[in-house]
Design a protein around this motif. Structure first.
Motif, PDB file in Angstrom:
ATOM      1  N   VAL A  62       4.539  -7.685 -16.975  1.00 22.32           N
ATOM      2  CA  VAL A  62       3.927  -7.083 -15.791  1.00 22.32           C
ATOM      3  C   VAL A  62       2.433  -6.890 -16.010  1.00 22.32           C
ATOM      4  O   VAL A  62       2.003  -6.401 -17.051  1.00 22.32           O
ATOM      5  CB  VAL A  62       4.591  -5.726 -15.465  1.00 22.32           C
ATOM      6  N   SER A  63       1.649  -7.272 -15.010  1.00 24.30           N
ATOM      7  CA  SER A  63       0.206  -7.073 -15.059  1.00 24.30           C
ATOM      8  C   SER A  63      -0.154  -5.699 -14.488  1.00 24.30           C
ATOM      9  O   SER A  63      -0.914  -4.936 -15.079  1.00 24.30           O
ATOM     10  CB  SER A  63      -0.461  -8.194 -14.262  1.00 24.30           C
ATOM     11  N   LYS A  64       0.429  -5.391 -13.312  1.00 24.97           N
ATOM     12  CA  LYS A  64       0.191  -4.062 -12.746  1.00 24.97           C
ATOM     13  C   LYS A  64       1.296  -3.678 -11.781  1.00 24.97           C
ATOM     14  O   LYS A  64       2.062  -4.526 -11.314  1.00 24.97           O
ATOM     15  CB  LYS A  64      -1.164  -3.996 -12.061  1.00 24.97           C
ATOM     16  N   ILE A  65       1.366  -2.378 -11.539  1.00 21.22           N
ATOM     17  CA  ILE A  65       2.307  -1.829 -10.562  1.00 21.22           C
ATOM     18  C   ILE A  65       1.480  -1.052  -9.542  1.00 21.22           C
ATOM     19  O   ILE A  65       0.655  -0.218  -9.911  1.00 21.22           O
ATOM     20  CB  ILE A  65       3.350  -0.917 -11.254  1.00 21.22           C
ATOM     21  N   GLY A  66       1.643  -1.372  -8.255  1.00 17.91           N
ATOM     22  CA  GLY A  66       0.845  -0.703  -7.223  1.00 17.91           C
ATOM     23  C   GLY A  66       1.632  -0.645  -5.916  1.00 17.91           C
ATOM     24  O   GLY A  66       2.648  -1.305  -5.784  1.00 17.91           O
ATOM     25  N   HIS A  67       1.174   0.087  -4.958  1.00 23.20           N
ATOM     26  CA  HIS A  67      -0.117   0.814  -4.936  1.00 23.20           C
ATOM     27  C   HIS A  67       0.089   2.251  -4.498  1.00 23.20           C
ATOM     28  O   HIS A  67      -0.839   2.897  -4.023  1.00 23.20           O
ATOM     29  CB  HIS A  67      -1.093   0.103  -3.970  1.00 23.20           C
ATOM     30  N   ALA A  68       1.374   2.740  -4.654  1.00 21.24           N
ATOM     31  CA  ALA A  68       1.658   4.096  -4.168  1.00 21.24           C
ATOM     32  C   ALA A  68       2.453   4.946  -5.154  1.00 21.24           C
ATOM     33  O   ALA A  68       3.230   5.808  -4.755  1.00 21.24           O
ATOM     34  CB  ALA A  68       2.389   4.028  -2.822  1.00 21.24           C
ATOM     35  N   GLY A  74       0.803  -1.227   0.000  1.00 17.43           N
ATOM     36  CA  GLY A  74       0.000   0.000   0.000  1.00 17.43           C
ATOM     37  C   GLY A  74       0.832   1.271   0.000  1.00 17.43           C
ATOM     38  O   GLY A  74       0.413   2.285  -0.545  1.00 17.43           O
ATOM     39  N   ASP A  75       2.019   1.203   0.624  1.00 19.00           N
ATOM     40  CA  ASP A  75       2.854   2.410   0.662  1.00 19.00           C
ATOM     41  C   ASP A  75       4.159   2.202  -0.105  1.00 19.00           C
ATOM     42  O   ASP A  75       5.184   2.765   0.220  1.00 19.00           O
ATOM     43  CB  ASP A  75       3.124   2.840   2.120  1.00 19.00           C
ATOM     44  N   LYS A  76       4.084   1.361  -1.166  1.00 20.92           N
ATOM     45  CA  LYS A  76       5.282   1.094  -1.956  1.00 20.92           C
ATOM     46  C   LYS A  76       4.945   1.022  -3.445  1.00 20.92           C
ATOM     47  O   LYS A  76       3.781   1.008  -3.821  1.00 20.92           O
ATOM     48  CB  LYS A  76       5.914  -0.239  -1.527  1.00 20.92           C
ATOM     49  N   ILE A  77       6.003   0.973  -4.262  1.00 16.66           N
ATOM     50  CA  ILE A  77       5.823   0.758  -5.704  1.00 16.66           C
ATOM     51  C   ILE A  77       6.251  -0.680  -5.968  1.00 16.66           C
ATOM     52  O   ILE A  77       7.429  -1.014  -5.876  1.00 16.66           O
ATOM     53  CB  ILE A  77       6.673   1.755  -6.515  1.00 16.66           C
ATOM     54  N   ARG A  78       5.280  -1.547  -6.229  1.00 18.89           N
ATOM     55  CA  ARG A  78       5.572  -2.974  -6.355  1.00 18.89           C
ATOM     56  C   ARG A  78       5.019  -3.565  -7.645  1.00 18.89           C
ATOM     57  O   ARG A  78       4.111  -3.009  -8.241  1.00 18.89           O
ATOM     58  CB  ARG A  78       5.023  -3.730  -5.144  1.00 18.89           C
ATOM     59  N   PHE A  79       5.539  -4.742  -8.017  1.00 21.39           N
ATOM     60  CA  PHE A  79       5.265  -5.348  -9.319  1.00 21.39           C
ATOM     61  C   PHE A  79       4.455  -6.627  -9.184  1.00 21.39           C
ATOM     62  O   PHE A  79       4.760  -7.481  -8.351  1.00 21.39           O
ATOM     63  CB  PHE A  79       6.591  -5.665 -10.025  1.00 21.39           C
ATOM     64  N   PHE A  80       3.422  -6.741 -10.014  1.00 19.86           N
ATOM     65  CA  PHE A  80       2.582  -7.935 -10.037  1.00 19.86           C
ATOM     66  C   PHE A  80       2.570  -8.449 -11.472  1.00 19.86           C
ATOM     67  O   PHE A  80       2.377  -7.663 -12.403  1.00 19.86           O
ATOM     68  CB  PHE A  80       1.179  -7.594  -9.527  1.00 19.86           C
ATOM     69  N   PHE A  81       2.786  -9.757 -11.628  1.00 19.00           N
ATOM     70  CA  PHE A  81       3.029 -10.321 -12.959  1.00 19.00           C
ATOM     71  C   PHE A  81       1.844 -11.113 -13.495  1.00 19.00           C
ATOM     72  O   PHE A  81       1.045 -11.642 -12.733  1.00 19.00           O
ATOM     73  CB  PHE A  81       4.267 -11.228 -12.921  1.00 19.00           C
TER      74      PHE A  81
END
Length: 291
Positions: free
Chosen positions: A100-106, A74-81
């Motif tokens: 990459v599917s999405k990058i979230g969540h901050a 929630g408070d980071k820039i992270r990678f989901f594949f």
């Protein structure tokens, strides 16, 4: 306020969504797409995607690592594949920018380009037109919808994942960074479906359980014929009421459908559920939309 009568507002309250074509310029869209390419160039595959597991126990540890990675994003820039793009050692089977599917969540908090867009004067002005008094930004995501593999998003309501008391306090801003078409997976909505509350909630599971979240309630079977597609050009903005039912299909085309989306909560007289997966942290309390 005088804004109450604007036809746009009336339409939004009636449908639960509103399409604003060409809200952002091509330059603004390009700046976001270019920035995401830089972020991906520096991306490292997260540890839980790199472990080879042979035993049940190792598999559970990997699932736990994966859920912790999500829960603390929630408070980071992270990678989901996307599924199937990494081998068991975490090596890419396809070019990494297509995996990459999405990058979230901050992104809205920590990346200068996305922060500037989220708090841009036109977004703030729109918030005021909508009558938002104390809007705060709760999360943001860059969604790729990769060609050929960008998976379908089944019918859902955003308030299932971002629950507030009372309901009706969550608003999504969905920005098309490329043309979104029926072929590449544009959004579909059931007009007027935002007035019946929610039927399902995703909550944090009790600590010590293997899954990090669980669903309470269930999604009803929606009548497919009630959904209408909302294709939109690059730069277009779709406002999404937290309880309107929407979905998107698999991207079966050869072009991606990048979007940047963020969610705002009207914080005035509202409580954010302690059971939501996403929680404000001391490092990142939900920032005000208005600067």
């Amino acid at each position: 306020s005088g804004g109450e009568q604007s036809p746009c507002l009336f339409q939004f309250r009636k449908d639960g969504f509103l399409v604003l074509e060409h809200f952002f310029t091509a330059e603004e869209c390009d700046s976001m797409r270019n920035q995401i390419q830089r972020i991906i160039a520096e991306m490292e595959v997260p540890p839980h995607c790199r472990t080879e597991f042979s035993t049940k126990e190792e598999e559970q540890l990997q699932a736990q690592g994966s859920s912790d990675y999500f829960l603390t994003s929630g408070d980071k820039i992270r990678f989901f594949f996307e599924k199937g793009v990494l081998d068991e050692r975490g090596n890419f089977l396809i070019p990494k920018e297509k995996s990459v599917s999405k990058i979230g969540h901050a992104l809205h908090a920590y990346d200068p380009v996305f922060k500037q867009i989220t708090h841009s004067s036109k977004v703030q002005e729109l918030g005021r037109k909508l009558g938002l008094e104390r809007p705060v930004v709760v999360q943001s995501m860059y969604i790729f919808k990769q060609p050929g593999i960008g998976g379908e998003v089944t019918p859902h309501q955003d308030a299932t994942f971002l629950h507030t008391e009372p309901l009706g306090r969550i608003l999504g801003f969905w920005i098309a960074l490329e043309d979104a078409t029926r072929e590449n997976g544009c959004l579909w909505f059931i007009p007027g479906s935002h007035t019946r509350g929610i039927t399902r909630r995703m909550v944090r599971a009790a600590s010590g359980t293997s899954t990090c979240v669980e669903f309470v309630g269930s999604e009803p079977a929606y009548d497919n014929s009630q959904f209408i597609p909302l294709p939109i050009s690059q730069g277009g903005l779709i406002l999404i009421h937290g309880e309107v039912v929407h979905k998107s299909e698999l991207n079966s085309s050869e072009s991606s459908r990048h979007a940047f989306t963020f969610h705002v909560m009207e914080a005035k007289d509202t409580s954010w559920s302690k059971e939501n997966w996403l929680q404000p942290t001391p490092e990142l309390p939900f920032p005000s939309l208005y600067t």
